[in-house]
Structures are given as C-alpha cells and as structure tokens.
Design an enzyme around this catalytic site. Structure first.
Site, PDB file in Angstrom:
ATOM      1  CG  ASP A 201      12.636  56.661 -16.457  1.00 12.80           C
ATOM      2  OD1 ASP A 201      12.846  56.118 -17.586  1.00 12.80           O
ATOM      3  OD2 ASP A 201      12.810  56.461 -15.611  1.00 12.80           O
ATOM      4  CD  GLU A 243      11.671  54.078 -20.684  1.00  7.75           C
ATOM      5  OE1 GLU A 243      12.981  53.159 -21.465  1.00  7.75           O
ATOM      6  OE2 GLU A 243      11.621  54.668 -19.198  1.00  7.75           O
TER       7      GLU A 243
HETATM    8  C1  GLC Z   1      14.951  54.147 -18.542  1.00  8.54           C
HETATM    9  C2  GLC Z   1      15.868  55.006 -19.119  1.00  8.54           C
HETATM   10  C3  GLC Z   1      17.097  54.755 -18.438  1.00  8.54           C
HETATM   11  C4  GLC Z   1      17.683  54.642 -17.393  1.00  8.54           C
HETATM   12  C5  GLC Z   1      15.914  53.350 -16.728  1.00  8.54           C
HETATM   13  C6  GLC Z   1      15.578  53.899 -14.631  1.00  8.54           C
HETATM   14  O1  GLC Z   1      14.726  52.957 -18.892  1.00  8.54           O
HETATM   15  O2  GLC Z   1      15.988  54.826 -20.437  1.00  8.54           O
HETATM   16  O3  GLC Z   1      18.207  55.132 -18.540  1.00  8.54           O
HETATM   17  O4  GLC Z   1      18.432  53.397 -16.768  1.00  8.54           O
HETATM   18  O5  GLC Z   1      14.622  54.109 -16.678  1.00  8.54           O
HETATM   19  O6  GLC Z   1      15.410  54.886 -14.495  1.00  8.54           O
END
Ligand code: GLC
Length: 566
Positions: A201, A243
């Site tokens: 993440d 991500e």
């Molecule tokens: C990422 C996740 C999202 C979350 C954020 C904070 O962007 O995809 O759902 O709110 O991280 O952890």
C-alpha cells in the site's frame, strides 16, 4: 526461465473477506465463509487472490488502519482459519497475496499509544513528530475535501504528528531502521503462513522522506531493494505488487534498472487513459500511455485493472480529458470524489451495456500485464451511492436470490446488500448467472480461460499496429516463435480497418480467431481487412493454432530480436 515467474501471466482476483461470505450469521464475512467459496473461484479460473486487509483494526478505513499486524481481526476468524484458507488455495493452485499496509498504523496501535505517552518511549521515534504546527500542515492531503490537514496535534503527546492519510492513520517513520526491521518481520510472518507476496500500500509515501522540515519529499528507492532482497531470501517465488500512482518517468526507479526492486506495479497511467479512451472513443492517448509505460525489466510486470476498491483517480489526465470522462461516466456530483475521481463500479459507469463491458474487459485482459479483477465484476455488480465516499463500491458479494443475496444468514449485513434496481441481487447474482450460458459470469470464465491460452501477453513483447483509425486499437505480442493480435473498436459505430500484421513470412497471412469462427485471410500483399461492429473486439492467433506447436525455447533469434513465425 522467464515462464517460471507466476505473476507475469495469470489472473488476479481482489476481494475483501468482510464482504465476501459470512459463515456464522453475524453479518460479517469471514475466512470460513471464504473457504467455502474457493471452488467458485477455482471454477472461474483465477490464478491468484489479492486479499485486502484483514488484520485487527478499528475499521475506520476499510481495514487500512491496522492495530495489530500479527493477527486476524476476530470478526473475520482466527489465524487457524487463515492458514486453512491459504492451504485451501494452495490445493487448488491459487496463490494468495495480501495487503501490506505499513505507511501508517491505526492510532489505536500499541506502538502509537506508547509513542504519544512520552518523549522517552522507545516507540516515539517510530512516528513523525513536530513540536509546533508545521508550515505545510494544510498541504499534501490524499483525500481532499474529507481530510483537512496532514498534521494533527495530539494532546497526550503535546506535539503534532504527521499523517499522509486520515488523522487516525499516523505515518510510521519509515526511515527509522527499527521500523524497517519490523516491516521485514511482518512480511516474514505472513510468508510463513502461506502467502506468496504482498500488495504494498502507498509505496511512494513509504519511501518518501517525512518530517516537519520536509518541503519536497525525496523518494528513497533503495528501500525497495532491501524489501525485495529479504523476501527473495525467505521465499524465492514471492512478490511485491506496488500501489504507486506515479509518472512513467519514475517507473524504472520502482522496478529497478536491474529488476531488483518491485516485481509488479499497478499501471495507473494506462488505467486512466483507458477510461479516457472508453469515454471518448479515441485510442491515441491510450496508445501513448502504453508506449510510455513499455520500458520495464524482463522480470517485472504491470498489474492491469479497471476499477478497484478506491475511487477511479483521474488526476493524471489533462483537465479536458478529465471532463470528458466525468461527463461520460460520472456526471453527477455524488458520483465523483476528492475533486479528481469517480467512485462508481464499472457496470453502472458503462450503463450496464454488455457490449461496452465486454470491450472494457477484453482490453484489460489483453493489454500488457497481468489482469486484476475485482470481486463481483464477473457478475457486473452495481454500487450504492447512498453509502459514503468509497464505501459505495464495497457492498457484499451477491451469491443468490436468498435473503441478503445469500451473503449472510443473519439479519443485518455489515454493509447493505444492493437490493433495488437493475443491479439488485434478485437480478444480479452468481447462482442465476452460473446457469445462464450467456451471463457475464460465463463470459468472464471463458475470457479467463482464453487469457490463459495466450501467455504471449504476459511473457512477450508488444507492438502497437498502425490502423489509421483513432477509434481502433490493434496490438500484437510476440513470444518464442508465436504471435497473437488483438483489435478493439472503441467507438459505438462499426469500423472497417485494414492493416499488416508486421511480421515477415506466410504465417501473418492467416489470423485465426480465438473466440468465433470469423477468421481473417490477408490479400496477396499481406493486408487484412476487418469489419468490427460497434465496441467490437477480436482475439487472433497469427498463423493458426498449429503455430503453438512451433513454440521455441528461447525468446530471441540470433540477431537478438524477438523470433517470429516465419
Ligand atoms: C491506499 C488504499 C486505500 C487506503 C489508503 C490508506 O491508497 O488503496 O484504500 O485508504 O491507501 O491506507
């Protein structure tokens, strides 16, 4: 061998245990419920599951606010249930990757509670503090409009703490070697329990410098190498899927020039341009985005997706492009979010139009990378815009026509099941679609199977073919003496296109259609002319099915170029 790399070629299915299947009637999905649905996933043909956060959490951000990294939230089951689940997946040849949420913890995490208690706490330095309100406290919010600042004063600590996301998600001081060691320990723990890797993440924020004096954060890319190194030593075939919604210029920093950093990244760049292409019928910016994201090490892979659990972020498009996507897919204010995106699910965005849905998925399954499907999309599930923010697209899986869509036998599901309108569970559910040969579910199953029959996409190299019509995208993949070719008409009107396959020799005179009997033979000069219906798509194998038998063991010919069927 490149084809040992499982993540380069497969189909990932993303789900949240809490909204998938409830086994005990408390209205919350759990691992025992999920376990009972593994055969459904096996039948669908997916090769890996990306499991969203399930660790103990106050649940204020769909589990992305973890308060204990080494546990399963009791609402979802026990560590024992988790291991049964990973074992069940292993038995069926399905890999599991889980979210690794280590940019921040929940403010309820023991580390933060200790840290705020005293300056002398050994955990104080695990977070990012400032005695005074930093000058940039009102900048850099990830959720503008909902989140007011990135620094909040904590009374107990008598200081301000940094939070890139919501105020209940204090950022970990990821430059602190103790924090870094703990992150490795967390990875090691879950690897031991049967997972094959992590969807990491918020990677750009994890590796960024943090602090009250940091005006322009600097990415510390070397951290990515140490994460990978650790993982590979522990379990050689495990991966990290990052991500990172970043510009193409920095892609190689994330993958590593020698392929020594992230194994996979989500292709946000292509995602946004794909939606623009679907909205405008113009494939040129999409083509450009494919070319811009082409450079990557041979061992690296893109994760290709349409919608995920967050909003569709359009922040990388030009203002005019953004406006055309909003106009086509999210015209109302309550369909939009954070001044930059659309929060709907795919099916309602495309007006439930089956032709457009198939076109969108056909693109996702044939663009360079590994497709990532979101639970419920195989049924064309809808959304519930009455729910706040991103929750609208996180409703329970629709299994059957039983109460609450068969998701729970309890009275009150954790989130309301969609029960009204064309996407209500009485119409849209797995049980019904399983029996209907023309359903979205059976179409998806077939397309997953066909995707597995064309590993050229995952492992090969691609070339965009010139067709001289901006409404049509044609792309060819070559791998080990074999080629496949895909043509998509983004426009609602029929199109006739004519093109050369771009390969020498006799083989390119025949294009065998993998989905229908509609094959194509070229004219004498090697040109194919194809009539595509509105939103039509074609999957071809160049030279015919027999060419598969001529697959070579090597990737390149003597001149160092990709070997083509000649
Ligand atoms: C990422 C996740 C999202 C979350 C954020 C904070 O962007 O995809 O759902 O709110 O991280 O952890």
């Amino acid at each position: 061998m490149i084809d040992d790399l499982w993540y380069k070629n497969g189909v990932i299915y993303c789900l949240s245990v809490g909204t998938y299947m409830d086994s005990d009637g408390d209205g919350i999905g759990d691992f025992r419920g999920l376990q009972r649905r593994l055969d459904y996933l096996h039948g669908l043909g997916i090769t890996a599951i990306w499991l969203m956060p399930f660790q103990t959490s106050p649940g204020r951000d769909n589990g992305y606010d973890i308060s204990d990294y080494y546990s399963v939230d009791p609402r979802f089951g026990t560590l024992g249930d988790f291991v049964e689940f990973t074992h069940g997946c292993k038995q069926r040849g399905i890999r599991v990757i889980i979210d690794l949420v280590v940019n921040h913890t929940s403010d309820q995490h023991k580390w933060f509670r200790e840290a705020r208690r005293s300056k002398d706490s050994e955990y104080r330095d695990w977070y990012v503090w400032s005695d005074k309100k930093p000058a940039n406290a009102n900048t850099g919010m990830v959720f503008p409009g909902v989140q007011k600042s990135t620094w909040t004063r904590d009374k107990e600590a008598g200081a301000w703490y940094f939070h890139r996301f919501y105020d209940f998600q204090p950022d970990l001081n990821t430059s602190n070697p103790h924090v870094q060691a703990e992150i490795l320990k967390i990875m090691g723990f879950w690897i031991q329990l049967g997972v094959s890797g992590f969807r990491m993440d918020a990677v750009p924020f994890i590796i960024a410098t943090k602090g009250p004096k940091v005006r322009k954060p600097v990415e510390q890319y070397d951290m990515l190498r140490s994460l990978r190194e650790f993982l590979q030593w522990r379990q050689g075939d495990s991966i990290i899927l990052a991500e990172a919604n970043v510009l193409p210029e920095t892609d190689m920093e994330y993958f590593g020039a020698d392929g020594d950093r992230m194994h996979m990244m989500f292709n946000f760049h292509v995602n946004q341009h794909l939606f623009y292409a679907l909205a405008s019928g113009d494939s040129r910016p999409l083509m450009k985005s494919l070319k811009a994201t082409k450079p990557r090490p041979a061992t690296a892979q893109w994760g290709l997706f349409l919608r995920n659990h967050d909003e569709l972020d359009l922040g990388r498009l030009t203002k005019a492009q953004q406006q055309s996507v909003f106009k086509a897919f999210g015209p109302d204010k309550d369909m939009q979010l954070y001044d930059r995106g659309i929060r709907r699910r795919l099916a309602p965005m495309l007006g439930g139009d089956r032709r457009r849905l198939e076109l969108a998925y056909s693109l996702m399954f044939t663009l360079p990378g590994t497709p990532v499907l979101r639970y419920g999309d195989e049924l064309a599930m809808g959304d519930n815009l009455d729910l706040p923010e991103r929750e609208c697209a996180r409703t329970p899986m629709q299994w059957s026509t039983e109460p609450h869509a068969g998701f729970t036998e309890g009275h009150k599901p954790c989130a309301p099941v969609i029960d009204k309108g064309p996407y209500g569970y009485e119409h849209v559910n797995a049980a019904k679609q399983r029996r209907d040969p023309n359903s979205m579910l059976n179409w998806t199953e077939r397309i997953v199977r066909m995707r597995k029959e064309v590993p050229e996409i995952g492992w090969g190299d691609f070339e965009v073919i010139t067709v001289r019509d901006p409404g049509v995208l044609a792309i060819r993949y070559d791998w080990r003496n074999n080629s496949v070719l895909f043509v998509h008409n983004l426009d609602e009107k029929p199109r006739e296109v004519s093109f050369k396959v771009g390969l020498p020799g006799e083989a390119s005179k025949l294009l065998v259609n993998l989905l229908t009997e509609d094959h194509s033979r070229s004219d004498k000069g090697g040109r194919h002319t194809i009539l595509l219906e509105g939103y039509g798509y074609r999957w071809y194998r160049v030279g015919g099915l027999d060419y598969l038998l001529k697959r070579s063991d090597i990737d390149t010919d003597a001149a160092g170029k990709t070997a083509h069927p000649a």
